[in-house]
Design an enzyme around this catalytic site. Structure first.
Site, PDB file in Angstrom:
ATOM      1  CG  ASN A 192     -55.949 129.537  42.387  1.00 38.65           C
ATOM      2  OD1 ASN A 192     -56.449 128.950  40.983  1.00 38.65           O
ATOM      3  ND2 ASN A 192     -55.773 130.949  42.645  1.00 38.65           N
ATOM      4  CG  PHE A 239     -62.405 131.846  49.749  1.00 39.79           C
ATOM      5  CD1 PHE A 239     -61.949 132.673  50.835  1.00 39.79           C
ATOM      6  CD2 PHE A 239     -63.454 131.238  49.189  1.00 39.79           C
ATOM      7  CE1 PHE A 239     -63.140 133.242  51.708  1.00 39.79           C
ATOM      8  CE2 PHE A 239     -64.428 132.530  50.032  1.00 39.79           C
ATOM      9  CZ  PHE A 239     -63.903 133.173  50.569  1.00 39.79           C
ATOM     10  CB  CYS A 240     -56.294 129.846  46.653  1.00 37.71           C
ATOM     11  SG  CYS A 240     -55.039 131.262  47.268  1.00 37.71           S
ATOM     12  CG  ASN A 241     -62.409 126.930  44.474  1.00 39.13           C
ATOM     13  OD1 ASN A 241     -62.448 126.955  43.809  1.00 39.13           O
ATOM     14  ND2 ASN A 241     -62.167 126.032  45.443  1.00 39.13           N
TER      15      ASN A 241
END
Ligand SMILES: Cc1ncc(COP(=O)(O)O)c(C=O)c1O
Length: 502
Positions: A149, A407-409
């Site tokens: 992110n 996972f901020c993805n």
């Protein structure tokens, strides 16, 4: 204690036999056995507390000796705020500059070509690029779906300045960059303006290693390249004399656990003139006048280091790098490759009694061109998704540290889990109070899809016992359903987890 085979408990015999099978399959692992001694000496707390640490992509682990060396350094010397000529300040400045040199050396970067800018973390490095890159109407920001992110967030700087941003899709199920699409998109640089291409050297979602050749190809077509190396450098050598991205972002705690709070932006010198800092701060200027309402920025890395750097922690980076160099990145990389290959195969072979697979892996199913990050979900015998939050809870009971969620993805997750534009619009329609749990419900109702997964990741102190224990834990879900594993007691509001207070 030494066990003879006759006195070994049956579980230990099974583990030993699995280990021998593993060594037969991965004979090069024996070349990394000194890392077992290393673990006993430097990371013994893992075994004395019986922790199974499988979250190296979240954060690396520090060695005992790193702490001792750093504390001794601080205890034996007097250090003041750097960048003054008094002796304690000068001593600190010297250590900071030595650390910059050590970082350059570790990445084989020439001081003629690169600058090392200290930041609080990889996100800090990415923000420096995003806010200072000269986006404007007509310029382009190209980025892969697979990105953290903090790279996605740069699109908001591009958007605010009227630049166009475009996502490069991934192949499924391997989650590699769609090479043809990227090749075509690389031809769309608008050479009248500035164009930035950003991608991760290794995915923090799937572990895929994206080719470093894209750096050269993109540069040849008029792009400046931002290589997010945060998930790559903890277990791989990165040679900046071979591949020369314009920007490289990383966090040191991911490489060697300690210190937190220090990252770096490695900046290729020609970019210095291109980046436009949106403000100035203490430490970043050569000259400022209030009456003249003007300032001159510092000519070097100081231009980007706002205020006082984390000066007492920075020398610990040099100690951490030296620690890695005592065994070498190649050995760490090879060990992780062997353990990942074994674990992947064992997980893929897990079957319910009815023969159906228990696990779905997101990303490559073997250890080719991938790192030690494995993302997966469990399914019941009727192919219904098991709640990954409950699985994390059960893993916690076994002292297994893994990670769940997105996972901020989000881009890699959306591709991996087959989420469509319509699915995302259905979620967004719930409004800004949308939480991850609510989104998961919406997505489940749209066809047994998942909005999140389980991630296990290996690193410098991983050993066979770690992967074996995880495989054992995974096996316990044979013939289990959401009903039989019980309900989760976590709340997940976003990518962060909040435990129920009740
Ligand atoms: C690939 C990648 N990029 C960037 C980041 C951001 O790192 P930090 O949270 O240290 O800023 C991470 C963190 O997990 C990452 O894996």
């Amino acid at each position: 204690m030494i066990f003879s085979p006759d006195t070994l408990p049956a579980t230990a015999v099974a583990e030993q036999s699995a280990y021998h099978g593993f060594l037969r399959e991965y004979p090069t692992y024996t070349g990394t056995l000194m890392l077992d001694e290393w673990r006993d000496r430097e990371y013994s707390r893992l075994d004395t507390t019986q922790q199974i640490y499988l979250d190296y992509t979240g954060g690396g682990l520090y060695a005992d000796s790193q702490l001792t060396k750093h504390l001794n350094l601080l205890r034996r010397n007097v250090y003041g705020n750097p960048h003054s000529i008094n002796p304690t300040s000068q001593a600190m400045t010297d250590l900071i500059e030595e650390t910059r040199t050590a970082i350059m050396h570790h990445f084989n970067a020439s001081p003629d070509e690169y600058l090392v800018i200290f930041t609080p973390n990889a996100s800090g490095a990415l923000k420096l690029v995003g806010e200072a890159y000269p986006f404007r109407p007509g310029s382009r920001y190209l980025l892969t779906f697979d990105n953290h992110n903090s790279v996605n967030g740069i699109r908001e700087f591009a958007r605010a300045k009227g630049a166009k941003f475009t996502y490069v899709p991934l192949t499924t199920p391997d989650l590699r960059i769609q090479a043809e699409t990227l090749t075509r998109l690389l031809q769309t640089a608008n050479l009248q303006y500035h164009n930035l291409f950003a991608y991760p050297a290794q995915s923090n979602f799937s572990g895929v290693k994206h080719s470093l050749d894209w750096v050269v190809q993109a540069q040849a077509r008029g792009w400046d390249v931002l290589l997010d190396a945060a998930a790559f450098v903890p277990t791989n050598p990165l040679d900046l004399s071979n591949t020369k991205p314009d920007f490289v972002s990383l966090s040191f705690y991911k490489m060697f656990g300690y210190p937190t709070g220090v990252g770096a932006l490695l900046l290729r010198k020609p970019m210095l003139a291109k980046l436009q800092r949106p403000w100035f701060a203490g430490g970043t200027v050569n000259f400022v006048t209030t009456q003249g309402e003007a300032h001159y920025l510092a000519a070097n890395e100081a231009r980007f280091e706002d205020g006082t750097v984390n000066y007492l922690s920075i020398p610990a980076v040099k100690i951490g790098l030296k620690h890695l160099q005592t065994v070498g990145m190649d050995m760490i990389s090879e060990r992780v490759r062997c353990l990942t290959g074994w674990l992947l195969r064992q997980l893929l072979e897990l079957r319910h009694s009815n023969g159906r697979p228990m696990i779905r892996i997101y990303g490559p199913a073997n250890s080719d061109i991938r790192g030690g990050t494995i993302t997966l979900n469990f399914y019941d015998p009727d192919e219904h998704l098991l709640d990954y939050r409950r699985i994390e809870e059960l893993a916690t009971n076994e002292k297994i540290s893994l990670r769940t969620g997105c996972f901020c993805n989000p881009g890699a997750g959306e591709m991996a889990e087959g989420l469509t534009h319509e699915d995302m619009l259905a979620g967004l329609a719930a409004g800004s109070s949308l939480t991850l749990s609510h989104f998961m419900q919406i997505i489940q109702q749209r066809g047994n899809k998942s909005a999140g997964a389980i991630r296990v990741s290996l690193g410098l102190a991983s050993n066979f016992a770690d992967v074996y224990r995880f495989w054992q834990f995974a096996s316990t879900f044979r013939d289990q359903t959401n009903l039989s594993i019980g309900q989760v007691t976590f709340h997940i509001e976003s990518c962060r987890q909040i435990r129920n207070s009740s």
